[in-house]
Design an enzyme around this catalytic site. Structure first.
Site, PDB file in Angstrom:
ATOM      1  N   ARG A  86     -36.510 -67.112  22.649  1.00  0.00           N
ATOM      2  CA  ARG A  86     -37.313 -68.138  22.702  1.00  0.00           C
ATOM      3  C   ARG A  86     -37.221 -68.905  21.363  1.00  0.00           C
ATOM      4  O   ARG A  86     -37.605 -70.125  21.182  1.00  0.00           O
ATOM      5  CB  ARG A  86     -38.860 -67.893  23.156  1.00  0.00           C
TER       6      ARG A  86
ATOM      7  N   ARG B 200     -31.707 -72.380  13.351  1.00  0.00           N
ATOM      8  CA  ARG B 200     -31.227 -73.678  13.223  1.00  0.00           C
ATOM      9  C   ARG B 200     -30.581 -73.676  11.827  1.00  0.00           C
ATOM     10  O   ARG B 200     -31.191 -73.401  10.707  1.00  0.00           O
ATOM     11  CB  ARG B 200     -32.144 -74.728  13.226  1.00  0.00           C
TER      12      ARG B 200
ATOM     13  N   ARG C 268     -51.758 -64.422  14.245  1.00  0.00           N
ATOM     14  CA  ARG C 268     -51.716 -65.942  13.744  1.00  0.00           C
ATOM     15  C   ARG C 268     -52.986 -66.420  13.440  1.00  0.00           C
ATOM     16  O   ARG C 268     -53.937 -65.782  14.161  1.00  0.00           O
ATOM     17  CB  ARG C 268     -51.193 -66.951  15.066  1.00  0.00           C
TER      18      ARG C 268
ATOM     19  N   TYR D 290     -43.422 -65.785  31.663  1.00  0.00           N
ATOM     20  CA  TYR D 290     -43.773 -66.139  30.203  1.00  0.00           C
ATOM     21  C   TYR D 290     -43.415 -67.794  30.343  1.00  0.00           C
ATOM     22  O   TYR D 290     -42.538 -68.142  29.698  1.00  0.00           O
ATOM     23  CB  TYR D 290     -42.972 -65.399  29.504  1.00  0.00           C
TER      24      TYR D 290
ATOM     25  N   ASP E  80     -44.068 -71.845  29.350  1.00  0.00           N
ATOM     26  CA  ASP E  80     -44.709 -72.897  28.608  1.00  0.00           C
ATOM     27  C   ASP E  80     -45.416 -73.736  29.390  1.00  0.00           C
ATOM     28  O   ASP E  80     -45.032 -73.838  30.773  1.00  0.00           O
ATOM     29  CB  ASP E  80     -43.813 -73.503  28.010  1.00  0.00           C
TER      30      ASP E  80
HETATM   31  P1  FAD Z   1     -53.892 -69.756  33.446  1.00  0.00           P
HETATM   32  O1  FAD Z   1     -53.986 -70.762  32.166  1.00  0.00           O
HETATM   33  O2  FAD Z   1     -53.875 -68.295  33.011  1.00  0.00           O
HETATM   34  O3  FAD Z   1     -54.702 -70.093  34.568  1.00  0.00           O
HETATM   35  C1  FAD Z   1     -54.901 -69.071  35.724  1.00  0.00           C
HETATM   36  C2  FAD Z   1     -56.340 -69.351  35.883  1.00  0.00           C
HETATM   37  O4  FAD Z   1     -56.837 -68.551  37.169  1.00  0.00           O
HETATM   38  C3  FAD Z   1     -57.618 -68.796  34.846  1.00  0.00           C
HETATM   39  O5  FAD Z   1     -58.383 -69.651  34.261  1.00  0.00           O
HETATM   40  C4  FAD Z   1     -58.008 -67.713  35.241  1.00  0.00           C
HETATM   41  O6  FAD Z   1     -59.413 -67.276  34.939  1.00  0.00           O
HETATM   42  C5  FAD Z   1     -58.045 -67.938  36.837  1.00  0.00           C
HETATM   43  N1  FAD Z   1     -58.082 -66.700  37.527  1.00  0.00           N
HETATM   44  C6  FAD Z   1     -57.480 -65.445  37.564  1.00  0.00           C
HETATM   45  N2  FAD Z   1     -58.116 -64.594  38.704  1.00  0.00           N
HETATM   46  C7  FAD Z   1     -58.976 -65.223  39.292  1.00  0.00           C
HETATM   47  C8  FAD Z   1     -59.535 -65.001  40.396  1.00  0.00           C
HETATM   48  N3  FAD Z   1     -59.478 -63.624  40.762  1.00  0.00           N
HETATM   49  N4  FAD Z   1     -60.646 -65.919  40.820  1.00  0.00           N
HETATM   50  C9  FAD Z   1     -60.509 -66.951  40.300  1.00  0.00           C
HETATM   51  N5  FAD Z   1     -59.920 -67.320  39.266  1.00  0.00           N
HETATM   52  C10 FAD Z   1     -59.271 -66.587  38.872  1.00  0.00           C
HETATM   53  N6  FAD Z   1     -47.518 -73.384  26.186  1.00  0.00           N
HETATM   54  C11 FAD Z   1     -46.879 -74.310  25.434  1.00  0.00           C
HETATM   55  O7  FAD Z   1     -46.198 -74.974  26.350  1.00  0.00           O
HETATM   56  N7  FAD Z   1     -47.062 -74.461  24.320  1.00  0.00           N
HETATM   57  C12 FAD Z   1     -47.670 -73.569  23.691  1.00  0.00           C
HETATM   58  O8  FAD Z   1     -47.768 -73.887  22.326  1.00  0.00           O
HETATM   59  C13 FAD Z   1     -48.291 -72.479  24.003  1.00  0.00           C
HETATM   60  N8  FAD Z   1     -48.948 -71.571  23.380  1.00  0.00           N
HETATM   61  C14 FAD Z   1     -49.547 -70.595  23.893  1.00  0.00           C
HETATM   62  C15 FAD Z   1     -50.231 -69.838  22.940  1.00  0.00           C
HETATM   63  C16 FAD Z   1     -50.972 -68.544  23.614  1.00  0.00           C
HETATM   64  C17 FAD Z   1     -51.688 -67.546  22.948  1.00  0.00           C
HETATM   65  C18 FAD Z   1     -50.826 -68.391  25.099  1.00  0.00           C
HETATM   66  C19 FAD Z   1     -51.463 -67.208  25.706  1.00  0.00           C
HETATM   67  C20 FAD Z   1     -50.006 -69.095  25.988  1.00  0.00           C
HETATM   68  C21 FAD Z   1     -49.185 -70.394  25.405  1.00  0.00           C
HETATM   69  N9  FAD Z   1     -48.633 -71.323  26.084  1.00  0.00           N
HETATM   70  C22 FAD Z   1     -48.144 -72.469  25.655  1.00  0.00           C
HETATM   71  C23 FAD Z   1     -48.677 -71.099  27.545  1.00  0.00           C
HETATM   72  C24 FAD Z   1     -49.538 -71.858  28.483  1.00  0.00           C
HETATM   73  O9  FAD Z   1     -51.061 -71.307  27.827  1.00  0.00           O
HETATM   74  C25 FAD Z   1     -49.545 -71.401  29.747  1.00  0.00           C
HETATM   75  O10 FAD Z   1     -48.147 -71.890  30.115  1.00  0.00           O
HETATM   76  C26 FAD Z   1     -50.427 -72.125  30.833  1.00  0.00           C
HETATM   77  O11 FAD Z   1     -51.884 -72.189  30.277  1.00  0.00           O
HETATM   78  C27 FAD Z   1     -50.264 -71.508  32.299  1.00  0.00           C
HETATM   79  O12 FAD Z   1     -51.150 -71.633  33.009  1.00  0.00           O
HETATM   80  P2  FAD Z   1     -51.708 -71.294  34.364  1.00  0.00           P
HETATM   81  O13 FAD Z   1     -52.338 -72.166  35.055  1.00  0.00           O
HETATM   82  O14 FAD Z   1     -50.378 -70.798  34.981  1.00  0.00           O
HETATM   83  O15 FAD Z   1     -52.283 -69.977  34.087  1.00  0.00           O
HETATM   84  N1  UDP Z   2     -41.538 -63.991  16.667  1.00  0.00           N
HETATM   85  C1  UDP Z   2     -41.469 -63.392  15.598  1.00  0.00           C
HETATM   86  N2  UDP Z   2     -41.862 -63.825  14.310  1.00  0.00           N
HETATM   87  C2  UDP Z   2     -42.568 -64.889  14.211  1.00  0.00           C
HETATM   88  C3  UDP Z   2     -42.891 -65.728  15.625  1.00  0.00           C
HETATM   89  C4  UDP Z   2     -42.190 -65.231  16.598  1.00  0.00           C
HETATM   90  O1  UDP Z   2     -40.838 -62.286  15.528  1.00  0.00           O
HETATM   91  O2  UDP Z   2     -43.049 -65.415  13.214  1.00  0.00           O
HETATM   92  C5  UDP Z   2     -41.007 -63.487  17.818  1.00  0.00           C
HETATM   93  C6  UDP Z   2     -42.100 -62.505  18.581  1.00  0.00           C
HETATM   94  O3  UDP Z   2     -41.388 -61.420  19.208  1.00  0.00           O
HETATM   95  C7  UDP Z   2     -42.449 -63.453  19.788  1.00  0.00           C
HETATM   96  C8  UDP Z   2     -41.175 -64.302  19.879  1.00  0.00           C
HETATM   97  O4  UDP Z   2     -40.549 -64.342  18.668  1.00  0.00           O
HETATM   98  O5  UDP Z   2     -42.769 -62.783  20.917  1.00  0.00           O
HETATM   99  C9  UDP Z   2     -41.398 -65.454  20.695  1.00  0.00           C
HETATM  100  O6  UDP Z   2     -42.346 -66.505  19.890  1.00  0.00           O
HETATM  101  P1  UDP Z   2     -43.168 -67.589  20.398  1.00  0.00           P
HETATM  102  O7  UDP Z   2     -43.855 -68.192  19.056  1.00  0.00           O
HETATM  103  O8  UDP Z   2     -42.224 -68.507  21.007  1.00  0.00           O
HETATM  104  O9  UDP Z   2     -43.984 -66.723  21.282  1.00  0.00           O
HETATM  105  P2  UDP Z   2     -45.614 -67.308  21.850  1.00  0.00           P
HETATM  106  O10 UDP Z   2     -46.287 -67.297  20.775  1.00  0.00           O
HETATM  107  O11 UDP Z   2     -45.289 -68.409  22.872  1.00  0.00           O
HETATM  108  O12 UDP Z   2     -45.777 -65.819  22.414  1.00  0.00           O
END
Ligand code: FAD
Ligand code: UDP
Length: 370
Positions: free
Chosen positions: A170, A174, A279, A349, A351
């Protein structure tokens, strides 16, 4: 009665609900948290849209997805350029010529490639079988040891040699002086926060927050024939085949009303294993100006998931993948009126842009059949 019950007011559920409502369907959205938005939820704290579940930067190569989200928000031109802090030394991310130059003093792409090739050969790797081998073949042992190994083991709670290689793919590598993390055609932050997008998507749908589908299943199943379930698939089936494993994060928010600029960058990755968080995020830098007097920092602490915690990262190893497949087989056999979607429903996983596209494609399919 409703045409659809959407379980989960995250991005997937909200996009689907919007598309259903747009086609004249009646939709009931059930959300167990006390707010909408799922993991992209933002809250306004001292005038800053704080990403309550970690840094979220929208990025995509899909024109369809970009045009879709721009109907609900104005995006700024934020470009994600995180930095890594390893024991007080700062490295540029993603891995680029800036990183290679700081690590080895090399200046040209040819020199950087030669250094990586030398370290890959020393490690004797031909076909990478796990994350450790994949990382060493991509960026060499020095970068693996300082910027990947301890961070990844902290994040996943497992040795890199037992993690699948795809996780590290992921991360862009570069051979250019370019520290734009996402290699995407479109990128930005919604200027009014992500929650505002979800509010607009759900406009016109009945939404119940603080309401768990599984705890109210009988009552809810009687209200609609079709269910879109975006919670964990194993929870839907009462964990009858066992628990899928996740990693979780605990988010600690610190409000600093008198600090104008705390860390000088939106995202800092702490790649040293002795720092307990992965982070730290300074949200105001997502918004390109430093006009508000204070700042808010969020630190992300990783830990093993146990029932009751938020399931954040699916663990896509062989054992969990096989269990997920078994749940899918059960769904095919028993639940013809339930569709599983999103990060938890599909145990993937994803985005945000992938989630939007999946939800739009699901709506295309479902409503083409209607
Ligand atoms: P969720 O957001 O998990 O929504 C599912 C919902 O279902 C939740 O609100 C939950 O409470 C609800 N739910 C679950 N079970 C029940 C139940 N039994 N009854 C009622 N409600 C329920 N993506 C990017 O593109 N860019 C980023 O920079 C990025 N950074 C991220 C950083 C972190 C720390 C994380 C965790 C994710 C990141 N993502 C990022 C990914 C992004 O968060 C997800 O792609 C997106 O939120 C997924 O949406 P979803 O609706 O599938 O899931
Ligand atoms: N990763 C790492 N060092 C960093 C950032 C990321 O080793 O400083 C690795 C880590 O294993 C992570 C993966 O690269 O699970 C993907 O990183 P990304 O930031 O895309 O993951 P996310 O935050 O979306 O889980």
């Amino acid at each position: 009665m409703h045409d659809y019950i959407v379980v989960g007011a995250g991005l997937f559920g909200s996009v689907f609900a919007h598309e259903a409502k747009r086609r004249g369907k009646s939709v009931l959205v059930i959300e167990k948290r006390n707010h909408i938005g799922g993991n992209i939820y933002t809250e306004n704290i001292i005038g800053i849209h704080v990403h309550m579940y970690g840094a979220h930067i929208f990025h995509t190569n899909s024109k369809r997805v970009w045009d879709f989200v721009n109907k609900f928000a104005t995006f700024n031109r934020y470009t994600n350029s995180p930095i890594a802090n390893y024991r007080g030394e700062i490295y540029s991310l993603p891995f680029s010529m800036y990183t290679f130059n700081k690590m080895w003093g090399v200046v040209t792409p040819e020199q950087a490639k030669a250094k990586i090739e030398e370290q890959r050969r020393e490690a004797g790797i031909t076909e990478p079988r796990n994350l450790e081998e994949q990382a060493i073949s991509l960026v060499g042992r020095d970068i693996y040891e300082r910027l990947i190994k301890e961070y990844t083991e902290k994040q996943w709670g497992r040795p890199c040699s037992e993690l699948p290689a795809f996780i590290i793919r992921r991360l862009p590598v570069r051979f250019k002086y370019d520290n734009n993390y996402f290699n995407a055609l479109y990128q930005g932050i919604p200027v009014d926060g992500f929650t505002d997008i979800i509010e607009k998507l759900l406009d016109g749908c009945e939404v119940r927050t603080g309401y768990d589908f599984c705890a109210n299943r009988e009552e809810l199943e009687a209200l609609a024939e079709k269910i879109i379930f975006t919670g964990p698939i194993d929870e839907y089936f009462g964990y009858c085949l066992g628990h899928l494993e996740y990693r979780t994060l605990r988010f600690e928010h610190e409000i600093m009303p008198d600090t104008e600029n705390y860390q000088g960058n939106a995202v800092v990755n702490w790649t040293d294993g002795s720092v307990p968080y992965m982070r730290s995020v300074e949200h105001k830098h997502f918004y390109l100006t430093l006009e508000t007097p204070g700042t808010v920092i969020t630190r992300e602490y990783p830990s093993e998931w146990k029932p009751g915690d938020e399931p954040i990262y699916p663990v896509n190893d062989d054992k969990n993948t096989a269990l997920y497949e078994a749940y899918i087989a059960l769904a095919r056999e028993k639940c013809h009126d339930v569709i599983f979607g999103g990060r938890l429903g599909e145990y993937r996983y994803y985005d945000m842009d992938q989630v939007v596209l999946k939800a739009l494609e699901l709506a295309d399919r479902v409503f083409a059949e209607d």
